[in-house]
Design a protein around this motif. Sequence first.
Motif, mmCIF file in Angstrom:
data_model
loop_
_atom_site.group_PDB
_atom_site.id
_atom_site.type_symbol
_atom_site.label_atom_id
_atom_site.label_comp_id
_atom_site.label_asym_id
_atom_site.label_seq_id
_atom_site.Cartn_x
_atom_site.Cartn_y
_atom_site.Cartn_z
ATOM 1 N N TRP A 86 41.336 52.373 30.255
ATOM 2 C CA TRP A 86 41.433 51.269 31.197
ATOM 3 C C TRP A 86 41.804 50.001 30.443
ATOM 4 C CZ3 TRP A 86 40.211 50.577 36.517
ATOM 5 C CH2 TRP A 86 39.989 51.780 37.198
ATOM 6 N N VAL A 87 42.500 49.104 31.129
ATOM 7 C CA VAL A 87 42.894 47.822 30.531
ATOM 8 C C VAL A 87 42.475 46.680 31.442
ATOM 9 C CG1 VAL A 87 44.836 48.712 29.197
ATOM 10 C CG2 VAL A 87 45.206 47.967 31.550
ATOM 11 N N ILE A 88 42.188 45.559 30.816
ATOM 12 C CA ILE A 88 41.930 44.312 31.528
ATOM 13 C C ILE A 88 43.194 43.488 31.391
ATOM 14 C CG2 ILE A 88 40.517 42.226 31.634
ATOM 15 C CD1 ILE A 88 38.339 43.941 30.150
ATOM 16 N N MET A 89 43.727 43.065 32.520
ATOM 17 C CA MET A 89 44.990 42.337 32.511
ATOM 18 C C MET A 89 44.788 40.915 31.987
ATOM 19 S SD MET A 89 46.735 44.844 33.493
ATOM 20 C CE MET A 89 48.326 44.064 33.446
ATOM 21 N N ASN A 90 45.750 40.469 31.200
ATOM 22 C CA ASN A 90 45.738 39.112 30.688
ATOM 23 C C ASN A 90 46.146 38.186 31.829
ATOM 24 O OD1 ASN A 90 45.476 37.084 28.864
ATOM 25 N ND2 ASN A 90 47.092 37.797 27.490
ATOM 26 N N ASP A 91 45.436 37.129 32.033
ATOM 27 C CA ASP A 91 45.693 36.182 33.118
ATOM 28 C C ASP A 91 45.563 34.778 32.537
ATOM 29 O OD1 ASP A 91 45.802 34.856 35.626
ATOM 30 O OD2 ASP A 91 43.643 35.095 35.890
ATOM 31 N N ALA A 92 46.609 34.325 31.856
ATOM 32 C CA ALA A 92 46.562 33.053 31.132
ATOM 33 C C ALA A 92 46.241 31.871 32.042
ATOM 34 C CB ALA A 92 47.882 32.820 30.408
ATOM 35 N N ASP A 93 46.686 31.934 33.301
ATOM 36 C CA ASP A 93 46.441 30.833 34.237
ATOM 37 C C ASP A 93 45.076 30.916 34.909
ATOM 38 O OD1 ASP A 93 48.980 29.796 33.704
ATOM 39 O OD2 ASP A 93 49.895 31.065 35.247
ATOM 40 N N GLU A 94 44.326 31.974 34.627
ATOM 41 C CA GLU A 94 42.990 32.201 35.171
ATOM 42 C C GLU A 94 42.964 32.201 36.706
ATOM 43 O OE1 GLU A 94 39.896 29.971 33.272
ATOM 44 O OE2 GLU A 94 40.627 30.473 31.276
ATOM 45 N N LEU A 95 44.005 32.769 37.309
ATOM 46 C CA LEU A 95 44.081 32.853 38.772
ATOM 47 C C LEU A 95 43.198 33.969 39.315
ATOM 48 C CD1 LEU A 95 47.922 32.326 39.174
ATOM 49 C CD2 LEU A 95 46.105 30.634 39.500
ATOM 50 N N ASP A 96 42.923 34.982 38.498
ATOM 51 C CA ASP A 96 42.109 36.110 38.964
ATOM 52 C C ASP A 96 40.663 35.717 39.250
ATOM 53 O OD1 ASP A 96 44.328 37.696 38.751
ATOM 54 O OD2 ASP A 96 43.680 38.748 36.948
ATOM 55 N N ASN A 97 40.178 34.662 38.600
ATOM 56 C CA ASN A 97 38.809 34.209 38.838
ATOM 57 C C ASN A 97 38.581 33.830 40.300
ATOM 58 O OD1 ASN A 97 37.735 34.518 36.249
ATOM 59 N ND2 ASN A 97 38.521 32.538 35.593
ATOM 60 N N ASP A 98 39.659 33.458 41.005
ATOM 61 C CA ASP A 98 39.539 32.996 42.391
ATOM 62 C C ASP A 98 39.849 34.063 43.429
ATOM 63 O OD1 ASP A 98 38.850 30.450 41.475
ATOM 64 O OD2 ASP A 98 40.958 29.834 41.349
ATOM 65 N N ILE A 99 40.069 35.297 43.002
ATOM 66 C CA ILE A 99 40.370 36.359 43.977
ATOM 67 C C ILE A 99 39.192 36.556 44.916
ATOM 68 C CG2 ILE A 99 40.792 38.823 44.275
ATOM 69 C CD1 ILE A 99 42.476 38.729 41.726
ATOM 70 N N VAL A 100 37.998 36.640 44.363
ATOM 71 C CA VAL A 100 36.793 36.773 45.188
ATOM 72 C C VAL A 100 35.824 35.654 44.817
ATOM 73 C CG1 VAL A 100 36.969 39.278 45.500
ATOM 74 C CG2 VAL A 100 35.661 38.385 43.591
ATOM 75 N N THR A 101 35.028 35.275 45.789
ATOM 76 C CA THR A 101 33.994 34.271 45.529
ATOM 77 C C THR A 101 32.809 34.938 44.836
ATOM 78 O OG1 THR A 101 32.865 34.669 47.621
ATOM 79 C CG2 THR A 101 34.652 33.022 47.641
ATOM 80 N N ASP A 102 31.889 34.149 44.329
ATOM 81 C CA ASP A 102 30.674 34.715 43.727
ATOM 82 C C ASP A 102 29.887 35.505 44.763
ATOM 83 O OD1 ASP A 102 31.246 33.661 41.245
ATOM 84 O OD2 ASP A 102 29.989 31.883 41.518
ATOM 85 N N GLN A 103 29.870 35.001 46.003
ATOM 86 C CA GLN A 103 29.155 35.702 47.075
ATOM 87 C C GLN A 103 29.798 37.068 47.342
ATOM 88 O OE1 GLN A 103 29.081 33.540 50.777
ATOM 89 N NE2 GLN A 103 27.713 35.009 51.749
ATOM 90 N N GLU A 104 31.134 37.132 47.370
ATOM 91 C CA GLU A 104 31.823 38.408 47.584
ATOM 92 C C GLU A 104 31.605 39.350 46.394
ATOM 93 O OE1 GLU A 104 35.488 36.794 50.373
ATOM 94 O OE2 GLU A 104 35.635 36.640 48.195
ATOM 95 N N TRP A 105 31.629 38.802 45.191
ATOM 96 C CA TRP A 105 31.402 39.618 44.000
ATOM 97 C C TRP A 105 30.017 40.264 44.034
ATOM 98 C CZ3 TRP A 105 34.116 41.795 40.228
ATOM 99 C CH2 TRP A 105 33.438 42.288 39.123
ATOM 100 N N ASN A 106 29.029 39.500 44.478
ATOM 101 C CA ASN A 106 27.647 39.981 44.490
ATOM 102 C C ASN A 106 27.300 40.834 45.708
ATOM 103 O OD1 ASN A 106 26.930 38.765 42.016
ATOM 104 N ND2 ASN A 106 26.758 36.787 43.040
ATOM 105 N N ASN A 107 28.202 40.941 46.689
ATOM 106 C CA ASN A 107 27.972 41.732 47.887
ATOM 107 C C ASN A 107 28.386 43.188 47.624
ATOM 108 O OD1 ASN A 107 27.864 42.917 50.385
ATOM 109 N ND2 ASN A 107 29.081 41.356 51.421
ATOM 110 N N ASP A 108 27.429 44.024 47.255
ATOM 111 C CA ASP A 108 27.721 45.418 46.909
ATOM 112 C C ASP A 108 28.342 46.203 48.062
ATOM 113 O OD1 ASP A 108 26.720 44.854 44.428
ATOM 114 O OD2 ASP A 108 24.824 45.930 44.707
ATOM 115 N N ALA A 109 28.137 45.759 49.292
ATOM 116 C CA ALA A 109 28.699 46.464 50.446
ATOM 117 C C ALA A 109 30.228 46.374 50.488
ATOM 118 C CB ALA A 109 28.107 45.899 51.741
ATOM 119 N N LEU A 110 30.819 45.384 49.848
ATOM 120 C CA LEU A 110 32.277 45.235 49.828
ATOM 121 C C LEU A 110 32.957 46.225 48.888
ATOM 122 C CD1 LEU A 110 32.928 41.368 49.700
ATOM 123 C CD2 LEU A 110 33.418 42.931 51.575
#
Length: 175
Positions: free
Chosen positions: A25-49
Amino acid sequence: QELESYYDEDAFLDEWFDKNDGEEWVIMNDADELDNDIVTDQEWNNDALWDMMEKATTNKGFKLEKKCMNVFGRKLCLCQLEQWVATGTIRKQCSMKSVQKMVKPPKKKPHWMPHHFWRFLKTAKNPHKRPSDVNRRKWKLYLKLKKKGYKAEAEDFSDDLLYEDGYFDDKLLDN
């Protein structure tokens, strides 16, 4: 006939071998750090998603949490790196390395390839970096639809939501 292929190692931030599925597996390089905003902290912590969640350690020794969901018929994953030196934690798109293999484009347009895709392939500065942008927009649209109660997990919209110029219809995201 096997087509010549390669990996763009600059596209990867880190990698690891997942013993559960027997894949690199690889983690994609995201120099602009746009991936941090794909999901909110609330969405990240919601295991049902999330359809799948697991923890791993990268080759560089970082602890990570991988979470995946079925987005429009495709499995998309985000990895959160814990104890990241600069920011504490970061989230990046991650996938099986085999999916990131790129085939060198042909010299002539194949008869089956749409003209707009051939034009993009030949004129884009880094056409191989485009999928991260497309996936990022699919995530946002999917999460917006899911909040409205639409079950899009099994739908395969693939790239039908793209115009010929390769951009999503932003009106779909604004509703």
